[in-house]
Motif scaffolding. Structure first.
Motif, PDB file in Angstrom:
ATOM      1  N   GLN A  74       0.937  -1.285   0.120  1.00 38.12           N
ATOM      2  CA  GLN A  74       0.097  -0.021   0.030  1.00 38.12           C
ATOM      3  C   GLN A  74       0.970   1.113  -0.042  1.00 38.12           C
ATOM      4  O   GLN A  74       0.472   2.352  -0.810  1.00 38.12           O
ATOM      5  CB  GLN A  74      -0.888   0.111   1.333  1.00 38.12           C
ATOM      6  CG  GLN A  74      -1.852   1.047   1.233  1.00 38.12           C
ATOM      7  CD  GLN A  74      -2.543   1.160   2.593  1.00 38.12           C
ATOM      8  OE1 GLN A  74      -2.681   0.194   3.514  1.00 38.12           O
ATOM      9  NE2 GLN A  74      -3.578   2.370   2.824  1.00 38.12           N
ATOM     10  N   THR A  75       1.875   1.308   0.940  1.00 37.46           N
ATOM     11  CA  THR A  75       3.063   2.357   0.821  1.00 37.46           C
ATOM     12  C   THR A  75       3.296   2.737  -0.546  1.00 37.46           C
ATOM     13  O   THR A  75       3.534   3.626  -1.051  1.00 37.46           O
ATOM     14  CB  THR A  75       3.771   2.133   1.979  1.00 37.46           C
ATOM     15  OG1 THR A  75       3.381   1.905   3.143  1.00 37.46           O
ATOM     16  CG2 THR A  75       4.974   3.375   2.123  1.00 37.46           C
ATOM     17  N   ALA A  77       2.460   1.779  -3.178  1.00 35.70           N
ATOM     18  CA  ALA A  77       1.372   2.217  -4.127  1.00 35.70           C
ATOM     19  C   ALA A  77       1.122   3.745  -4.282  1.00 35.70           C
ATOM     20  O   ALA A  77       0.657   4.293  -5.140  1.00 35.70           O
ATOM     21  CB  ALA A  77       0.260   1.490  -4.208  1.00 35.70           C
ATOM     22  N   GLU A  78       1.153   4.441  -3.102  1.00 38.10           N
ATOM     23  CA  GLU A  78       1.115   5.571  -2.856  1.00 38.10           C
ATOM     24  C   GLU A  78       2.238   6.642  -2.987  1.00 38.10           C
ATOM     25  O   GLU A  78       2.112   7.782  -3.297  1.00 38.10           O
ATOM     26  CB  GLU A  78       0.843   5.945  -1.224  1.00 38.10           C
ATOM     27  CG  GLU A  78      -0.536   5.313  -0.599  1.00 38.10           C
ATOM     28  CD  GLU A  78      -0.598   5.487   0.653  1.00 38.10           C
ATOM     29  OE1 GLU A  78       0.074   6.204   1.523  1.00 38.10           O
ATOM     30  OE2 GLU A  78      -1.517   4.806   1.100  1.00 38.10           O
ATOM     31  N   ILE A  79       3.535   5.933  -3.263  1.00 37.36           N
ATOM     32  CA  ILE A  79       4.476   6.790  -3.171  1.00 37.36           C
ATOM     33  C   ILE A  79       4.983   7.251  -4.430  1.00 37.36           C
ATOM     34  O   ILE A  79       5.155   6.615  -5.728  1.00 37.36           O
ATOM     35  CB  ILE A  79       5.976   5.870  -2.687  1.00 37.36           C
ATOM     36  CG1 ILE A  79       6.902   6.818  -2.327  1.00 37.36           C
ATOM     37  CG2 ILE A  79       5.995   4.872  -3.624  1.00 37.36           C
ATOM     38  CD1 ILE A  79       7.926   6.082  -1.522  1.00 37.36           C
ATOM     39  N   ASN A 105       6.147   9.339   4.386  1.00 36.28           N
ATOM     40  CA  ASN A 105       4.978   9.937   5.206  1.00 36.28           C
ATOM     41  C   ASN A 105       4.532   9.109   6.653  1.00 36.28           C
ATOM     42  O   ASN A 105       3.450   8.890   6.725  1.00 36.28           O
ATOM     43  CB  ASN A 105       3.753   9.964   4.334  1.00 36.28           C
ATOM     44  CG  ASN A 105       3.698  11.231   3.444  1.00 36.28           C
ATOM     45  OD1 ASN A 105       4.401  12.142   3.530  1.00 36.28           O
ATOM     46  ND2 ASN A 105       2.720  11.044   2.210  1.00 36.28           N
ATOM     47  N   LYS A 107       5.483   6.063   7.193  1.00 33.27           N
ATOM     48  CA  LYS A 107       5.057   4.623   6.986  1.00 33.27           C
ATOM     49  C   LYS A 107       6.472   4.120   6.753  1.00 33.27           C
ATOM     50  O   LYS A 107       7.194   4.550   5.953  1.00 33.27           O
ATOM     51  CB  LYS A 107       4.171   4.638   5.916  1.00 33.27           C
ATOM     52  CG  LYS A 107       2.884   4.973   6.102  1.00 33.27           C
ATOM     53  CD  LYS A 107       1.822   5.034   5.182  1.00 33.27           C
ATOM     54  CE  LYS A 107       0.623   5.632   5.188  1.00 33.27           C
ATOM     55  NZ  LYS A 107      -0.043   5.695   3.781  1.00 33.27           N
TER      56      LYS A 107
END
Length: 154
Positions: A74-75, A77-79, A105, A107
């Motif tokens: 998930q991390t 995918a956001e980066i 952020n 994480k």
């Protein structure tokens, strides 16, 4: 012929040579001086900072332990590309007293590899600021291969 008047003191600055002497209303107050220098605005105080100098310590470091980071998929995918990576010291880490955690952020994405972290940890412990920048990342099987540039900000 002798005069009864004392000789003039050449070190004496009087009102005739200093227009602000004896007139407090015309002297600049510290606040007015700060405003004149541009360090005090209408609503804020600002001290000019020297130029920031960034020194690249490692052009590309593989982040260790990505498989142990919670919610890493998930991390990642956001980066975004070129994301700022926070380097955070973990001096109480039981596995490595020189541990430097890497985060995006807040994480966790992993750690600085143990073969590169001691000098960086000593710099951080000495008050130096280190910054990471995401260079490259790729999912290989079930683990993330992540590379970060590490810089000293001085």
């Amino acid at each position: 012929m002798l005069s009864n008047t004392a000789p003039a003191n050449t070190n004496d600055v009087s009102a005739s040579t200093n227009p602000n002497a004896g007139s407090p209303s015309t002297a600049l107050s510290p606040i007015a001086q700060a405003q004149a220098l541009g360090v005090l605005g209408e609503t804020s105080f600002s001290i000019p900072m020297p130029f920031e100098n960034t020194i690249v310590l490692f052009e590309s470091v593989r982040v260790a332990g990505t498989t142990h980071a919670p919610a890493i998929d998930q991390t990642m995918a956001e980066i975004p590309d070129d994301a700022a990576i926070t380097l955070r010291r973990e001096p109480d880490n039981q596995a490595d007293p020189w541990a430097i955690r890497m985060e995006y952020n807040g994480k966790k994405i992993g750690y600085m590899p143990a073969d590169k972290n001691e000098i960086l940890a000593r710099l951080m412990d000495g008050g130096k600021t280190l910054r990471g920048t995401l260079i490259e990342y790729e999912l290989q099987g079930s683990w993330w291969k992540v590379y970060v540039e590490v810089s000293l900000v001085d």
